[in-house]
Motif scaffolding. Structure first.
Motif, PDB file in Angstrom:
ATOM      1  N   MET A  77      39.147 -23.473 -18.859  1.00  0.00           N
ATOM      2  CA  MET A  77      39.527 -22.496 -17.861  1.00  0.00           C
ATOM      3  C   MET A  77      38.338 -22.264 -16.934  1.00  0.00           C
ATOM      4  SD  MET A  77      42.341 -20.633 -17.252  1.00  0.00           S
ATOM      5  CE  MET A  77      43.230 -20.845 -18.763  1.00  0.00           C
ATOM      6  N   LYS A  78      38.554 -22.423 -15.653  1.00  0.00           N
ATOM      7  CA  LYS A  78      37.517 -22.160 -14.656  1.00  0.00           C
ATOM      8  C   LYS A  78      37.883 -20.894 -13.898  1.00  0.00           C
ATOM      9  CE  LYS A  78      35.219 -23.962 -10.591  1.00  0.00           C
ATOM     10  NZ  LYS A  78      35.157 -24.999  -9.579  1.00  0.00           N
ATOM     11  N   ARG A  79      36.942 -19.977 -13.786  1.00  0.00           N
ATOM     12  CA  ARG A  79      37.162 -18.726 -13.061  1.00  0.00           C
ATOM     13  C   ARG A  79      36.151 -18.612 -11.933  1.00  0.00           C
ATOM     14  NH1 ARG A  79      37.540 -16.762 -18.738  1.00  0.00           N
ATOM     15  NH2 ARG A  79      39.765 -16.532 -19.099  1.00  0.00           N
ATOM     16  N   THR A  80      36.648 -18.263 -10.745  1.00  0.00           N
ATOM     17  CA  THR A  80      35.794 -18.138  -9.578  1.00  0.00           C
ATOM     18  C   THR A  80      36.121 -16.845  -8.853  1.00  0.00           C
ATOM     19  OG1 THR A  80      35.832 -20.549  -9.327  1.00  0.00           O
ATOM     20  CG2 THR A  80      35.041 -19.275  -7.442  1.00  0.00           C
ATOM     21  N   LEU A  81      35.080 -16.151  -8.412  1.00  0.00           N
ATOM     22  CA  LEU A  81      35.224 -14.948  -7.603  1.00  0.00           C
ATOM     23  C   LEU A  81      34.615 -15.244  -6.242  1.00  0.00           C
ATOM     24  CD1 LEU A  81      36.038 -11.848  -7.930  1.00  0.00           C
ATOM     25  CD2 LEU A  81      33.580 -11.479  -7.914  1.00  0.00           C
ATOM     26  N   ILE A  82      35.368 -14.982  -5.177  1.00  0.00           N
ATOM     27  CA  ILE A  82      34.897 -15.204  -3.812  1.00  0.00           C
ATOM     28  C   ILE A  82      34.964 -13.874  -3.075  1.00  0.00           C
ATOM     29  CG2 ILE A  82      35.198 -16.500  -1.662  1.00  0.00           C
ATOM     30  CD1 ILE A  82      37.095 -17.839  -4.491  1.00  0.00           C
ATOM     31  N   ARG A  83      33.888 -13.539  -2.386  1.00  0.00           N
ATOM     32  CA  ARG A  83      33.816 -12.266  -1.666  1.00  0.00           C
ATOM     33  C   ARG A  83      33.289 -12.533  -0.259  1.00  0.00           C
ATOM     34  NH1 ARG A  83      32.669  -6.658  -3.562  1.00  0.00           N
ATOM     35  NH2 ARG A  83      31.764  -5.605  -1.777  1.00  0.00           N
ATOM     36  N   TYR A  84      33.903 -11.888   0.736  1.00  0.00           N
ATOM     37  CA  TYR A  84      33.454 -12.014   2.119  1.00  0.00           C
ATOM     38  C   TYR A  84      33.958 -10.821   2.918  1.00  0.00           C
ATOM     39  CZ  TYR A  84      38.201 -13.783   2.659  1.00  0.00           C
ATOM     40  OH  TYR A  84      39.560 -13.912   2.624  1.00  0.00           O
ATOM     41  N   LYS A  85      33.351 -10.588   4.053  1.00  0.00           N
ATOM     42  CA  LYS A  85      33.765  -9.485   4.920  1.00  0.00           C
ATOM     43  C   LYS A  85      34.192 -10.050   6.264  1.00  0.00           C
ATOM     44  CE  LYS A  85      32.438  -4.956   6.572  1.00  0.00           C
ATOM     45  NZ  LYS A  85      31.437  -3.879   6.485  1.00  0.00           N
ATOM     46  N   THR A  86      35.381  -9.648   6.698  1.00  0.00           N
ATOM     47  CA  THR A  86      35.891 -10.134   7.983  1.00  0.00           C
ATOM     48  C   THR A  86      35.478  -9.216   9.122  1.00  0.00           C
ATOM     49  OG1 THR A  86      37.963  -8.937   7.724  1.00  0.00           O
ATOM     50  CG2 THR A  86      37.920 -11.216   6.937  1.00  0.00           C
ATOM     51  N   LYS A  87      35.566  -9.750  10.311  1.00  0.00           N
ATOM     52  CA  LYS A  87      35.403  -8.932  11.511  1.00  0.00           C
ATOM     53  C   LYS A  87      36.585  -7.968  11.553  1.00  0.00           C
ATOM     54  CE  LYS A  87      33.261 -12.804  13.878  1.00  0.00           C
ATOM     55  NZ  LYS A  87      33.435 -13.878  14.866  1.00  0.00           N
ATOM     56  N   PRO A  88      36.372  -6.719  11.977  1.00  0.00           N
ATOM     57  CA  PRO A  88      37.470  -5.743  11.966  1.00  0.00           C
ATOM     58  C   PRO A  88      38.731  -6.214  12.691  1.00  0.00           C
ATOM     59  CG  PRO A  88      35.398  -4.644  12.412  1.00  0.00           C
ATOM     60  CD  PRO A  88      35.114  -6.126  12.427  1.00  0.00           C
ATOM     61  N   ASP A  89      38.567  -6.907  13.798  1.00  0.00           N
ATOM     62  CA  ASP A  89      39.732  -7.351  14.564  1.00  0.00           C
ATOM     63  C   ASP A  89      40.404  -8.594  13.970  1.00  0.00           C
ATOM     64  OD1 ASP A  89      37.430  -8.834  15.298  1.00  0.00           O
ATOM     65  OD2 ASP A  89      38.342  -9.423  17.204  1.00  0.00           O
ATOM     66  N   MET A  90      39.813  -9.154  12.912  1.00  0.00           N
ATOM     67  CA  MET A  90      40.374 -10.352  12.283  1.00  0.00           C
ATOM     68  C   MET A  90      40.925 -10.084  10.882  1.00  0.00           C
ATOM     69  SD  MET A  90      40.026 -12.584  14.635  1.00  0.00           S
ATOM     70  CE  MET A  90      40.431 -14.094  13.831  1.00  0.00           C
ATOM     71  N   ALA A  91      40.743  -8.876  10.370  1.00  0.00           N
ATOM     72  CA  ALA A  91      41.137  -8.567   8.991  1.00  0.00           C
ATOM     73  C   ALA A  91      42.645  -8.684   8.781  1.00  0.00           C
ATOM     74  CB  ALA A  91      40.645  -7.183   8.604  1.00  0.00           C
ATOM     75  N   ASP A  92      43.436  -8.169   9.706  1.00  0.00           N
ATOM     76  CA  ASP A  92      44.890  -8.262   9.553  1.00  0.00           C
ATOM     77  C   ASP A  92      45.354  -9.717   9.578  1.00  0.00           C
ATOM     78  OD1 ASP A  92      45.169  -5.519   9.295  1.00  0.00           O
ATOM     79  OD2 ASP A  92      45.710  -5.212  11.405  1.00  0.00           O
ATOM     80  N   ARG A  93      44.778 -10.512  10.463  1.00  0.00           N
ATOM     81  CA  ARG A  93      45.142 -11.934  10.531  1.00  0.00           C
ATOM     82  C   ARG A  93      44.764 -12.634   9.229  1.00  0.00           C
ATOM     83  NH1 ARG A  93      48.400 -15.746  11.079  1.00  0.00           N
ATOM     84  NH2 ARG A  93      47.563 -17.749  11.706  1.00  0.00           N
ATOM     85  N   ASN A  94      43.601 -12.305   8.695  1.00  0.00           N
ATOM     86  CA  ASN A  94      43.174 -12.891   7.431  1.00  0.00           C
ATOM     87  C   ASN A  94      44.160 -12.537   6.322  1.00  0.00           C
ATOM     88  OD1 ASN A  94      40.796 -14.402   6.250  1.00  0.00           O
ATOM     89  ND2 ASN A  94      40.897 -12.651   4.856  1.00  0.00           N
ATOM     90  N   ALA A  95      44.584 -11.286   6.280  1.00  0.00           N
ATOM     91  CA  ALA A  95      45.549 -10.844   5.275  1.00  0.00           C
ATOM     92  C   ALA A  95      46.884 -11.584   5.429  1.00  0.00           C
ATOM     93  CB  ALA A  95      45.758  -9.338   5.360  1.00  0.00           C
ATOM     94  N   GLU A  96      47.311 -11.825   6.660  1.00  0.00           N
ATOM     95  CA  GLU A  96      48.541 -12.572   6.905  1.00  0.00           C
ATOM     96  C   GLU A  96      48.439 -13.997   6.368  1.00  0.00           C
ATOM     97  OE1 GLU A  96      49.156 -12.445  11.121  1.00  0.00           O
ATOM     98  OE2 GLU A  96      49.492 -10.280  11.124  1.00  0.00           O
ATOM     99  N   LEU A  97      47.299 -14.628   6.597  1.00  0.00           N
ATOM    100  CA  LEU A  97      47.092 -15.991   6.103  1.00  0.00           C
ATOM    101  C   LEU A  97      47.090 -16.023   4.578  1.00  0.00           C
ATOM    102  CD1 LEU A  97      44.410 -17.074   8.699  1.00  0.00           C
ATOM    103  CD2 LEU A  97      46.681 -18.103   8.433  1.00  0.00           C
ATOM    104  N   ILE A  98      46.493 -15.017   3.962  1.00  0.00           N
ATOM    105  CA  ILE A  98      46.495 -14.933   2.497  1.00  0.00           C
ATOM    106  C   ILE A  98      47.925 -14.750   1.986  1.00  0.00           C
ATOM    107  CG2 ILE A  98      45.762 -13.542   0.518  1.00  0.00           C
ATOM    108  CD1 ILE A  98      43.178 -12.941   2.185  1.00  0.00           C
ATOM    109  N   ALA A  99      48.699 -13.905   2.654  1.00  0.00           N
ATOM    110  CA  ALA A  99      50.101 -13.701   2.259  1.00  0.00           C
ATOM    111  C   ALA A  99      50.860 -15.023   2.307  1.00  0.00           C
ATOM    112  CB  ALA A  99      50.762 -12.665   3.159  1.00  0.00           C
ATOM    113  N   GLY A 100      50.547 -15.866   3.280  1.00  0.00           N
ATOM    114  CA  GLY A 100      51.167 -17.182   3.361  1.00  0.00           C
ATOM    115  C   GLY A 100      50.823 -18.058   2.170  1.00  0.00           C
TER     116      GLY A 100
END
Length: 101
Positions: free
Chosen positions: A1-24
């Motif tokens: 089992m491989k476990r990975t944690l990824i953390r990053y901060k988006t630009k405020p005006d790009m956060a909703d778009r990032n969330a949409e892509l993740i939902a996809g």
């Protein structure tokens, strides 16, 4: 089992778009019913995103092969203030959040 944690901060005006892509990605994951892949994504109040991915040894390349994941990866650095920082993790405690092995 491989476990990975990824953390990053988006630009405020790009956060909703990032969330949409993740939902996809999650929509395609549900449709594909990939075995051996567990994936959780969180959006913090400051537009930091945290992803937790758990894969079995033989299914580690399944997630990056999804079209929605490729779309999410495309332009990720341009959407970020702080670039993705991946790292391995070890679960120290788990109460009903993750499936028991």
């Amino acid at each position: 089992m491989k476990r990975t944690l990824i953390r990053y901060k988006t630009k405020p005006d790009m956060a909703d778009r990032n969330a949409e892509l993740i939902a996809g990605v999650f929509a395609e994951l549900k449709a594909a019913k990939l075995e051996g892949v567990r994936y959780l994504s969180l959006r913090l109040d400051d537009d930091t995103f945290v992803h937790f991915v758990e894969t079995e040894a033989d299914s580690g390349s399944a997630l990056p092969g999804l079209a929605a994941f490729k779309a999410f990866q495309n332009g990720i650095r341009e959407r970020c203030i702080e670039p993705p920082q991946p790292g391995g993790v070890t679960i120290v405690g788990n109460y009903r959040m993750l499936a028991e092995p």
